[in-house]
Scaffold this motif. Structure first.
Motif, mmCIF file in Angstrom:
data_model
loop_
_atom_site.group_PDB
_atom_site.id
_atom_site.type_symbol
_atom_site.label_atom_id
_atom_site.label_comp_id
_atom_site.label_asym_id
_atom_site.label_seq_id
_atom_site.Cartn_x
_atom_site.Cartn_y
_atom_site.Cartn_z
ATOM 1 N N ASP A 225 -14.106 -9.502 -5.715
ATOM 2 C CA ASP A 225 -13.303 -8.428 -5.114
ATOM 3 C C ASP A 225 -13.667 -7.078 -5.720
ATOM 4 O O ASP A 225 -13.752 -6.069 -5.024
ATOM 5 N N GLY B 249 -5.595 2.198 4.454
ATOM 6 C CA GLY B 249 -5.977 0.796 4.560
ATOM 7 C C GLY B 249 -5.776 0.243 5.954
ATOM 8 O O GLY B 249 -4.793 0.516 6.614
ATOM 9 N N PHE C 108 -15.420 -3.640 -3.993
ATOM 10 C CA PHE C 108 -14.802 -2.330 -4.175
ATOM 11 C C PHE C 108 -15.792 -1.357 -4.814
ATOM 12 O O PHE C 108 -15.964 -0.232 -4.340
ATOM 13 N N GLU D 178 0.834 -1.206 0.000
ATOM 14 C CA GLU D 178 0.000 0.000 0.000
ATOM 15 C C GLU D 178 0.870 1.258 0.000
ATOM 16 O O GLU D 178 0.596 2.222 -0.731
ATOM 17 N N ASP E 93 -7.528 1.724 0.338
ATOM 18 C CA ASP E 93 -6.199 1.569 0.928
ATOM 19 C C ASP E 93 -5.371 2.837 0.782
ATOM 20 O O ASP E 93 -4.554 3.146 1.637
ATOM 21 N N LYS F 53 -4.198 -5.049 -3.704
ATOM 22 C CA LYS F 53 -4.159 -6.474 -3.363
ATOM 23 C C LYS F 53 -2.788 -7.005 -3.706
ATOM 24 O O LYS F 53 -2.379 -7.029 -4.860
ATOM 25 N N GLN G 289 -7.683 0.590 -4.164
ATOM 26 C CA GLN G 289 -7.691 -0.684 -3.445
ATOM 27 C C GLN G 289 -6.458 -1.433 -3.899
ATOM 28 O O GLN G 289 -6.181 -1.525 -5.105
ATOM 29 N N VAL H 71 -16.640 2.392 -3.289
ATOM 30 C CA VAL H 71 -15.643 3.364 -3.735
ATOM 31 C C VAL H 71 -16.243 4.731 -4.050
ATOM 32 O O VAL H 71 -15.636 5.763 -3.751
ATOM 33 N N PHE I 84 -7.958 -0.052 -8.890
ATOM 34 C CA PHE I 84 -7.684 -1.314 -8.206
ATOM 35 C C PHE I 84 -6.334 -1.804 -8.696
ATOM 36 O O PHE I 84 -6.167 -2.082 -9.886
ATOM 37 N N GLY J 114 -12.804 -0.746 1.639
ATOM 38 C CA GLY J 114 -12.255 -0.874 0.292
ATOM 39 C C GLY J 114 -11.239 0.162 -0.129
ATOM 40 O O GLY J 114 -10.781 0.128 -1.259
#
Length: 138
Positions: free
Chosen positions: A62, A26, A66, A7, A34, A50, A48, A70, A81, A32
């Motif tokens: 996922d 996050g 989000f 992040e 980060d 991952k 977001q 969002v 994302f 959702g």
């Protein structure tokens, strides 16, 4: 790299590319988001992140989660994302229908190597894996 470090890495890339008011937000119950900031043109960016193993994929569920928060919870103008792996075909189709921007592991490499975020946004990266824009019905 831990999820927290990932992040921060994404936040640093946003700062490098002229985003302002960038902060990592996050944590558990982050709804959702980060990373939140402003693009150089003033639009609100909500990210977001991952950090998954390269062999994994991010699927439509996922992105659905989000997408559910969002804009309504975070007021995003640009929902982004970022994943350290690939997105499934279904996830890319969902992103196209809901105007979500996706950065997969390959595009993340370009971003890390100096390609500005604004350029990636202009390339319509939510359709990663293609070289053309797709209509929402594609």
């Amino acid at each position: 790299m831990s999820p927290l470090e990932f992040e921060e890495y994404v936040a640093d890339l946003c700062r490098r590319d002229g985003c302002t008011d960038v902060r990592r937000v996050g944590a558990a119950n982050d709804l959702g988001a980060d990373v939140i900031g402003r693009l150089p043109d003033g639009r609100k960016l909500v990210v977001q992140c991952k950090r998954y193993a390269k062999h994994r994929t991010v699927g439509s569920p996922d992105l659905q989660k989000f997408n559910g928060t969002v804009r309504s919870e975070h007021g995003a103008d640009v929902p982004l994302f970022v994943a350290s792996c690939k997105f499934t075909k279904q996830a890319r189709a969902f992103a196209a229908r809901h105007s979500l921007v996706l950065v997969d592991v390959d595009l993340l490499g370009f971003w890390n190597s100096g390609t500005p975020l604004a350029t990636l946004l202009d390339l319509d990266i939510s359709r990663s894996g293609t070289n053309r824009k797709l209509s929402p019905g594609s």
